[in-house]
Design a protein around this motif. Structure first.
Motif, PDB file in Angstrom:
ATOM      1  N   THR A   1       0.821  -1.216   0.000  1.00 57.31           N
ATOM      2  CA  THR A   1       0.000   0.000   0.000  1.00 57.31           C
ATOM      3  C   THR A   1       0.850   1.260   0.000  1.00 57.31           C
ATOM      4  O   THR A   1       0.316   2.360  -0.191  1.00 57.31           O
TER       5      THR A   1
ATOM      6  N   SER B   1      -0.222   4.388   1.943  1.00 52.48           N
ATOM      7  CA  SER B   1      -1.371   5.115   1.419  1.00 52.48           C
ATOM      8  C   SER B   1      -2.645   4.353   1.737  1.00 52.48           C
ATOM      9  O   SER B   1      -2.787   3.177   1.378  1.00 52.48           O
ATOM     10  N   GLY B   2      -3.577   5.020   2.395  1.00 53.06           N
ATOM     11  CA  GLY B   2      -4.866   4.409   2.664  1.00 53.06           C
ATOM     12  C   GLY B   2      -5.653   4.177   1.398  1.00 53.06           C
ATOM     13  O   GLY B   2      -6.345   3.158   1.259  1.00 53.06           O
ATOM     14  N   PHE B   3      -5.544   5.095   0.452  1.00 52.27           N
ATOM     15  CA  PHE B   3      -6.263   4.949  -0.814  1.00 52.27           C
ATOM     16  C   PHE B   3      -5.779   3.724  -1.580  1.00 52.27           C
ATOM     17  O   PHE B   3      -6.583   2.917  -2.080  1.00 52.27           O
TER      18      PHE B   3
ATOM     19  N   GLY C   1      -4.393   1.161  -0.336  1.00 52.94           N
ATOM     20  CA  GLY C   1      -4.808  -0.021   0.411  1.00 52.94           C
ATOM     21  C   GLY C   1      -6.212  -0.445   0.042  1.00 52.94           C
ATOM     22  O   GLY C   1      -6.497  -1.644  -0.120  1.00 52.94           O
ATOM     23  N   ILE C   2      -7.102   0.534  -0.126  1.00 51.44           N
ATOM     24  CA  ILE C   2      -8.482   0.215  -0.524  1.00 51.44           C
ATOM     25  C   ILE C   2      -8.512  -0.360  -1.933  1.00 51.44           C
ATOM     26  O   ILE C   2      -9.203  -1.357  -2.209  1.00 51.44           O
TER      27      ILE C   2
ATOM     28  N   PRO D   1      -5.967  -4.946   6.636  1.00 46.30           N
ATOM     29  CA  PRO D   1      -4.850  -4.062   6.300  1.00 46.30           C
ATOM     30  C   PRO D   1      -3.990  -3.756   7.528  1.00 46.30           C
ATOM     31  O   PRO D   1      -4.350  -4.088   8.648  1.00 46.30           O
TER      32      PRO D   1
ATOM     33  N   SER E   1      -3.146  -0.635   8.522  1.00 40.61           N
ATOM     34  CA  SER E   1      -3.568   0.606   9.159  1.00 40.61           C
ATOM     35  C   SER E   1      -5.007   0.506   9.651  1.00 40.61           C
ATOM     36  O   SER E   1      -5.881  -0.043   8.970  1.00 40.61           O
TER      37      SER E   1
ATOM     38  N   THR F   1      -7.442   2.482   7.276  1.00 38.99           N
ATOM     39  CA  THR F   1      -7.887   1.721   6.108  1.00 38.99           C
ATOM     40  C   THR F   1      -8.839   0.601   6.516  1.00 38.99           C
ATOM     41  O   THR F   1      -9.780   0.268   5.778  1.00 38.99           O
TER      42      THR F   1
ATOM     43  N   LEU G   1     -12.338  -0.730   4.689  1.00 38.02           N
ATOM     44  CA  LEU G   1     -12.389  -2.069   4.113  1.00 38.02           C
ATOM     45  C   LEU G   1     -13.343  -2.990   4.863  1.00 38.02           C
ATOM     46  O   LEU G   1     -13.829  -3.975   4.294  1.00 38.02           O
TER      47      LEU G   1
END
Length: 691
Positions: A74, A77-79, A81-82, A99, A101, A104, A108
């Motif tokens: 990821t 980055s949370g984005f 990760g999604i 994940p 984090s 995230t 999710l």
């Protein structure tokens, strides 16, 4: 005959088809979502890959099925990760490890609930990721709820009452500090100041926040931030002089992860963190753990990671793969089948460029989730079992308390949900009764910031701080104890004198302000005053407040300085003492009363004796002198034996003479004449002279 034979063939074909479909598949896809560049991601990636290899080589688990792990980065980055998890959902994935984090994980978890694909995370430890809202999110390590409970116990153990929370301003930071506030409130402590930092804080932002913290009163600082910029906080704190004596730094387990992974701190970095306390998730020392730890150097070398230590997150990542493997094994043993179907609600949205309709729902998702929550095994982290009845956390949560000294660190104790703080490992205490009393809470010696072993006081008088608000009952009665001086905001009385004397004994100045409670017309409710202090309206109370049961549940009291009970207050008169001091009680009135009683006693004796006793006869002057002398003599000496005998004989003779019929009946004796009576009295007198 053809129809029955055809029917038999159809039934046999259906049976064989069902048998084939219920057999375990040759392979199952699982997804892994990590940040490879993070401290946790580096260790966890190697541990997960080792666990997958161990599962596939172990014939006792999934003997007919091979785990295929797809690992995605990821990149913090949370984005991303999604997006990576959405891509996994297109490839018939039965479960996702991650994940990493908590931020995230919140997003999710909604996707996992919709598609019924379990998420198993060992690093997203946000306390709000509970099973009620996110049933398909499974936390395979310890929740931050217990970590915050451990910090609250440490604060209470050392007698501190207020802390300052420095945290990353995201879901993980905010929710963790909220849990800390709840745990502190249960122990009548609190967070006096919150200092949030942006999730990607810069050095300048950290400096600005720490300057504000330095101006506050509390010196107990709890640091709950990400591991990738957390050490910068210590560097800035040292630059600002906030690592000197008097400060206390308590870091959550992100810091112990750095200590375990980097093995030895550089001398410059070690100077920034001297005396810091941190927590580490406790894993018992078992043979499985020792064997995996011995393999770790070879695993890191094989992955090209160089020299890197094994942290608690690496152990939990390894066990997470085994939890999933054993759950799949139980799932297949129960006749479970890996199959997917289209989500009708996604189909209604249409394909489009995002291809949302490509994601499928796991048909046996609920059954697989139940198998995961029912896992009970021995792993490298100890016994792995989810706490009933909710089964949203692992059993027996425990932490180690670590103290940084020099370029290394030492363990000064443990915390467990069973026994609290202890210098003994928690696994040795589970068989003993629960004892959370303060006398049973222990930690080893601590090396505090400023290179001192003396426990910090925990607070100072801030430059911009407020005065202590001291509630004072504005009473109507018993104003000798406490009363407001009319026309002023000052108070006087015995309680104020005691309070002032106690404050003057302190080795430092205490700014305070006395605030009246009550209208001055009626006596105020002291129980209500104590309740307001417990609620934080007042910092303390000065007054004649009785210590009763319901008040002790809300506040602490000093030792009583006034003994309760009924007393008499009388003025003290000072007189010089001399040899005639015994005469002071004899006042003139007392002398007159004594003389009157002398005359009364003498008169009574004269009335009884003058007709029979010659000593009380004669001229009036003689009789008066006899009366006075007899009364006075009874105070100083008893009459002699002969005198009593003489009076006794006279009384006997007179008693005999007074019998008019010359006969006597004495004590049941036969009738006697006068001569016999005289002889009888003489005999009685000689036998018993005293009577």
């Amino acid at each position: 005959m053809q129809i029955p034979l055809l029917l038999y063939c159809l039934i046999l074909a259906a049976h064989l088809n069902g048998a084939v479909s219920s057999s375990p598949p040759e392979s199952v896809n699982i997804g892994v979502v990590l940040s490879f560049g993070s401290i946790i991601g580096k260790v966890s990636k190697i541990a997960i890959q080792a666990a997958v290899a161990d599962v596939n080589s172990d014939p006792s688990v999934l003997p007919q099925t091979k785990l295929l792990a797809t690992v995605h980065d990821t990149n913090f980055s949370g984005f991303l990760g999604i997006v990576e998890v959405l891509r996994l959902m297109e490839s018939k994935t039965v479960a996702v490890i991650g994940p990493q984090s908590s931020v995230t994980a919140h997003v999710l978890s909604f996707i996992a609930n919709e598609l019924q694909v379990p998420l198993l995370s060992f690093s997203a430890t946000d306390p709000t990721l509970n099973s009620l809202q996110f049933p398909f999110f499974v936390m395979t390590s310890q929740s931050d709820l217990y970590q915050m409970a451990a910090i609250a116990d440490i604060v209470e153990h050392y007698g501190w009452r207020e802390v300052i929370a420095i945290y990353g301003d995201d879901d993980h930071g905010r929710n963790g500090i909220a849990a800390l506030g709840d745990q502190l409130a249960a122990k009548r402590c609190k967070i006096s100041f919150k200092a949030p930092l942006s999730p990607k804080a810069t050095r300048e932002e950290i400096t600005d926040v720490l300057v504000q913290v330095a101006l506050t009163e509390s010196r107990i600082l709890v640091l709950h931030v990400p591991d990738y910029w957390g050490p910068t906080v210590f560097t800035v704190a040292r630059y600002l002089g906030m690592m000197n004596a008097g400060y206390v730094w308590i870091a959550t387990n992100w810091f112990s992860t750095i200590l375990d992974t980097e093995l030895d701190l550089a001398p410059e970095a070690a100077e920034d963190v001297q005396g810091v306390l941190t927590l580490r998730m406790h894993t018992p020392d078992t043979q499985l753990k020792a064997e995996f730890a011995s393999r770790w150097p070879n695993l890191t070398a094989g992955a090209g990671a160089g020299r890197m230590g094994l942290s608690a997150y690496g152990l939990y990542a390894y066990d997470t793969v085994w939890i999933l493997a054993r759950a799949l094994d139980a799932f297949f043993a129960q006749g479970g089948n890996v199959s997917f179907s289209k989500d009708s609600r996604l189909a209604e949205l249409g394909g489009g460029d995002l291809r949302l309709d490509a994601m499928s729902m796991l048909d046996g998702g609920k059954q697989l989730l139940e198998s995961i929550l029912n896992v009970d095994m021995l792993g490298v982290t100890g016994r792995v079992k989810f706490e009933p009845p909710e089964k949203d956390t692992l059993i027996r949560p425990a932490y180690e308390v670590i103290n940084v000294i020099g370029t290394g660190h030492q363990r000064i104790g443990y915390w467990s949900n069973h026994s609290g703080l202890s210098v003994d490992p928690p696994e040795t205490l589970y068989s003993k009764p629960v004892n959370r009393s303060s006398s049973n809470q222990h930690l080893g010696p601590v090396f505090w910031p400023g290179k001192t072993t003396q426990k910090p006081r925990g607070w100072v008088f801030p430059n911009n701080g407020r005065h202590l608000a001291i509630g004072v009952p504005n009473r109507v009665s018993y104003r000798e104890f406490i009363a407001q001086v009319p026309g002023t905001d000052m108070f006087s009385g015995y309680c104020i004198d005691v309070f002032t004397a106690a404050v003057n004994l302190l080795p430092y100045a205490v700014p305070y302000k006395l605030i009246p409670f009550g209208d001055g017309v009626d006596n105020p409710s002291l129980t209500e005053l104590v309740r307001l202090m417990a609620a934080g309206v007042y910092d303390g109370i000065v007054g004649d407040v009785a210590i009763i049961t319901n008040r002790t549940k809300m506040a602490d009291f000093t030792q009583p300085y006034i003994e309760s009970g009924l007393v008499v207050v009388a003025p003290v008169m000072t007189r010089n003492s001399n040899e005639w001091a015994f005469m002071r009680p004899f006042t003139p009135a007392m002398w007159v009363v004594t003389g009157v009683f002398f005359l009364i006693v003498g008169a009574v004796i004269w009335i009884l004796e003058h007709r029979l006793n010659d000593d009380f006869r004669g001229p009036p002057r003689r009789q008066v002198i006899t009366i006075i002398w007899f009364s006075f003599s009874t105070l100083f000496f008893a009459h002699s034996k002969e005198h009593r005998e003489h009076l006794g004989a006279d009384r006997a003779d007179h008693m005999a003479v007074r019998c008019s019929d010359n006969q006597l009946k004495l004590h049941g004796q036969p009738d006697l004449n006068l001569n016999s009576a005289a002889a009888f009295f003489t005999h009685q007198r000689n036998r018993d002279p005293e009577n």
